[in-house]
Design a protein around this motif. Structure first.
Motif, short mmCIF file in Angstrom:
data_model
loop_
_atom_site.label_atom_id
_atom_site.label_comp_id
_atom_site.label_asym_id
_atom_site.label_seq_id
_atom_site.Cartn_x
_atom_site.Cartn_y
_atom_site.Cartn_z
N ASP A 282 0.93 -0.96 -0.07
CA ASP A 282 0.09 0.15 -0.03
C ASP A 282 0.77 1.41 0.01
OD1 ASP A 282 -2.33 -1.47 0.14
OD2 ASP A 282 -2.76 -1.39 2.10
N GLU A 283 2.06 1.17 0.82
CA GLU A 283 2.87 2.38 0.82
C GLU A 283 3.54 2.72 -0.30
OE1 GLU A 283 4.19 2.73 5.51
OE2 GLU A 283 5.50 1.58 3.87
N VAL A 284 4.01 1.59 -1.22
CA VAL A 284 4.38 1.88 -2.67
C VAL A 284 3.50 2.31 -3.57
CG1 VAL A 284 5.52 0.64 -4.49
CG2 VAL A 284 6.32 -0.17 -2.40
N ASN A 285 2.16 1.75 -3.42
CA ASN A 285 1.18 2.34 -4.38
C ASN A 285 0.85 3.59 -4.04
OD1 ASN A 285 0.71 0.17 -6.14
ND2 ASN A 285 -0.51 -0.90 -4.71
N GLY A 286 0.87 4.15 -2.91
CA GLY A 286 0.53 5.44 -2.49
C GLY A 286 1.69 6.39 -2.96
N LEU A 292 -0.74 -1.52 -7.96
CA LEU A 292 -0.09 -2.51 -8.19
C LEU A 292 -0.28 -3.73 -7.14
CD1 LEU A 292 3.26 -1.08 -9.27
CD2 LEU A 292 1.54 -2.35 -10.71
N GLU A 293 -0.16 -5.15 -7.42
CA GLU A 293 -0.40 -6.08 -6.55
C GLU A 293 1.06 -6.37 -6.27
OE1 GLU A 293 -3.21 -7.44 -5.62
OE2 GLU A 293 -4.66 -6.14 -6.71
N ALA A 294 1.14 -7.23 -5.13
CA ALA A 294 2.52 -7.68 -4.44
C ALA A 294 3.10 -8.47 -5.74
CB ALA A 294 2.37 -8.51 -3.30
N ASP A 295 2.31 -9.36 -6.38
CA ASP A 295 3.05 -10.28 -7.38
C ASP A 295 3.78 -9.07 -8.65
OD1 ASP A 295 2.83 -12.56 -5.96
OD2 ASP A 295 0.87 -12.94 -7.32
N ASP A 296 2.86 -8.24 -8.92
CA ASP A 296 3.53 -7.08 -9.68
C ASP A 296 4.76 -6.53 -9.48
OD1 ASP A 296 1.02 -7.55 -11.27
OD2 ASP A 296 -0.20 -6.19 -10.24
N GLY A 313 1.25 -11.01 0.04
CA GLY A 313 0.42 -10.10 -0.63
C GLY A 313 0.07 -8.80 -0.29
N LYS A 314 0.51 -8.50 1.12
CA LYS A 314 0.69 -7.41 1.46
C LYS A 314 1.99 -6.65 1.76
CE LYS A 314 -3.87 -7.67 3.91
NZ LYS A 314 -4.69 -7.75 5.15
N LYS A 315 2.85 -7.42 1.85
CA LYS A 315 4.26 -6.99 2.11
C LYS A 315 5.15 -7.84 1.34
CE LYS A 315 3.65 -4.71 6.72
NZ LYS A 315 3.96 -4.92 8.18
N VAL A 333 13.74 1.35 -3.33
CA VAL A 333 13.13 0.12 -3.95
C VAL A 333 12.13 0.60 -4.88
CG1 VAL A 333 12.47 -2.19 -3.59
CG2 VAL A 333 13.89 -1.19 -1.89
N ALA A 334 11.16 1.31 -4.17
CA ALA A 334 9.90 1.79 -4.92
C ALA A 334 10.49 2.50 -6.17
CB ALA A 334 9.04 2.64 -4.14
N GLU A 335 11.43 3.27 -6.18
CA GLU A 335 11.74 3.88 -7.40
C GLU A 335 12.22 3.11 -8.38
OE1 GLU A 335 15.10 7.39 -8.65
OE2 GLU A 335 15.55 6.09 -7.02
#
Length: 556
Positions: A282-286, A292-296, A313-315, A333-335
């Motif tokens: 959720d933080e990455v998407n925010g 994005l899903e965790a698998d994505d 699935g969440k982390k 990592v999000a970058e």
């Protein structure tokens, strides 16, 4: 940013695939590289300073493989029979070593290794002051390897590219490297060297390597060293060097070398234990504005060599690649997620936004700044642009100031450890840089400064004008007349009141008031500071808050 030069043919050899010009233009942005030149066999690109792993063709090839659908090279880490021993050298206490075996080199491969060595030493090594890198033909060395102090007058070796033997002191005086970097160790009674068990001098650290153990096209096994004032830096640089060179190894063997120190501590390199970080989906998407899903996210991170060790699935729990020194937190990592996804994809949502109801317009402070720039350029002044990042010594200590500034918790450079609070230090640095080239200096800068708010208050961002005047007869009057002319042109009523400030001559410092409010100052830099910086002529500086000034003018 460092500029890297590679051969397209060499890059193709490392990738095992031909590259077209379109391929290069398509894939390099995934590594945040900006192409400077692509002509015949030459590729020249700017790499981000925080990505030392792509300071050579080997790292570039490794970074490109996942995006091109190519398999990565498998490396083998093994304990080495080569051992290192370090003496107590307080001025430069740390040495790290590693070995890479089974290499196949040609002239271009050797050039890339040397380029990587120099780029690492000049950036992360702070021009060798903090750390340096050396590479040696292991088959010309008799281990173990010793890092020790040697008498500069009775210890002899043949410096790299030299034709004769000379003492360590002569190497400092007569070689190009000694003339450039000799100041780092010139004040030491004995000089630090790297030597093998026969007494062969491998390097005068951190100045110049020895000719007898140099790497060339016949080299099959390489010893890598880094000497440093910081243990982690030495290990990091050896890690980058070893992992990049190993891209040219037929076996992929990287040997872990242990260095024994006088305290009993063991310095082991290269790194083999990866950093582990946890990402909240959720933080990455925010942060990215995605869904994005965790698998994505996991799939996108594999393009950057992250190893996924847990996904609920969440982390995501991930291992950071050993060669990624720039990754410090989940935001980094999000970058990488955003880069793999593509910035064009992240921006696509803007296409669905409603159209603007009115045309854009220039912000008042920008319009005012433009007017000030035009006035100063018309008066014959040259505009300079300095980084908003600076450091405590330049901003505060040099001038004897006791105020504070916002600091970066994990700075990558000693030059940029915090946010500037005034423009004067940057202008003074520009004067220092140009004082030997020009007899008359008249420069200005219009830029933002960020000052800490009171208590826990919000930071205060101010747009400021800074001016510096330096010539043989420059005085406070030069600055006062300039400010008076500017204020007359913008119809601002002003007063000059005598004042004082640290870092400036007493009786030669004046505060500027408009409508009863202090908006800036004019002053002569104290000669003590100029002497320390090697500036012969007086320097007059003026600094004005345009943010305050525009509001006061609008009150009339």
């Amino acid at each position: 940013m460092p500029t890297i030069r590679v051969s397209i043919r060499d890059l193709e050899r490392l990738l095992g695939k031909q590259l077209s010009g379109e391929d290069v233009k398509k894939y390099l942005p995934f590594l945040k590289c900006e192409i400077e030149m692509l002509e015949n066999d030459l590729l020249e690109y700017e790499a981000n300073h925080d990505r030392p792993d792509i300071f050579s063709a080997e790292g570039l090839a490794r970074g490109l493989r996942p995006f091109m659908g190519l398999a990565s090279k498998e490396l083998q880490f093994k304990p080495s029979s080569v051992k290192g021993f370090a003496e107590d050298i307080p001025e430069r206490p740390y040495v790290a070593l590693a070995v890479v075996r089974d290499l196949s080199l040609d002239d271009e491969a050797v050039r890339q290794i040397m380029q990587l060595q120099e780029k690492l030493a000049s950036t992360y090594g702070r021009d060798r002051r903090k750390a340096s890198i050396g590479v040696y033909d292991l088959d010309k060395i008799t281990p173990p390897v010793y890092y020790k102090l040697a008498d500069p007058d009775s210890t002899f070796f043949i410096p790299l590219e030299a034709s004769r033997e000379m003492s360590l002191r002569k190497a400092l005086e007569e070689t190009k490297q000694g003339q450039l970097y000799g100041y780092i160790i010139a004040g030491m009674r004995k000089y630090p060297v790297l030597a093998d068990s026969t007494g062969q001098i491998l390097s005068l650290a951190p100045i110049v390597n020895g000719e007898t153990s140099k790497v060339d096209v016949r080299t099959r096994n390489i010893l890598i060293d880094s000497t440093s004032i910081d243990k982690e830096t030495a290990i990091n640089l050896v890690t980058i060097m070893a992992l990049n060179i190993a891209e040219r190894s037929s076996s992929g063997i990287v040997e872990i070398v242990e260095v024994s120190t006088p305290t009993g501590e063991k310095i082991v390199s290269p790194k083999t234990e990866a950093q582990i970080l946890v990402l909240n989906v959720d933080e990455v998407n925010g942060l990215l504005g995605t869904r994005l899903e965790a698998d994505d996210i996991a799939q996108l991170l594999r393009n950057h060599y992250y190893e996924i060790i847990q996904n609920d699935g969440k982390k995501l729990k991930v291992k950071v690649p050993l060669f990624r020194l720039d990754v410090k937190s989940w935001v980094d990592v999000a970058e990488d997620v955003s880069i793999s996804l593509g910035y064009h994809v992240l921006g696509a949502e803007a296409d669905s936004l409603p159209p603007s109801t009115h045309p854009g317009r220039i912000h008042p402070i920008e319009a005012f700044s433009r007017k000030i720039r035009d006035i100063l350029i018309g008066m014959g002044y040259t505009e300079v642009s300095n980084y908003i990042m600076s450091n405590e010594f330049t901003q505060l200590t040099r001038f004897g100031l006791k105020t504070s500034m916002y600091l970066v918790s994990n700075p990558k450079s000693e030059r940029f450890t915090g946010l500037r609070v005034w423009l004067t230090p940057g202008l003074l640095d520009a004067v220092v840089e140009n004082s030997s080239k020009q007899s008359v200096i008249k420069i200005f800068e219009v830029g933002d400064v960020i000052m800490p708010g009171e208590g826990e208050g919000e930071p205060v961002v101010e747009r400021k004008l800074g001016v510096a005047i330096s010539h043989e007869k420059s005085t406070l009057t030069d600055g006062l007349s300039l400010i008076a002319s500017i204020f007359d042109l913008i119809n601002a009523e002003y007063k000059f009141l005598r004042d004082k400030n640290e870092g400036f001559l007493e009786e030669r410092f004046t505060s500027i008031y408009v409508n009863g409010e202090r908006v800036g100052f004019v002053g002569e830099i104290h000669p003590k500071i100029l002497y320390e910086l090697g500036v012969a002529n007086p320097v007059v500086v003026a600094e004005v808050s345009l943010s305050k000034l525009i509001k006061l003018i609008q009150q009339y």
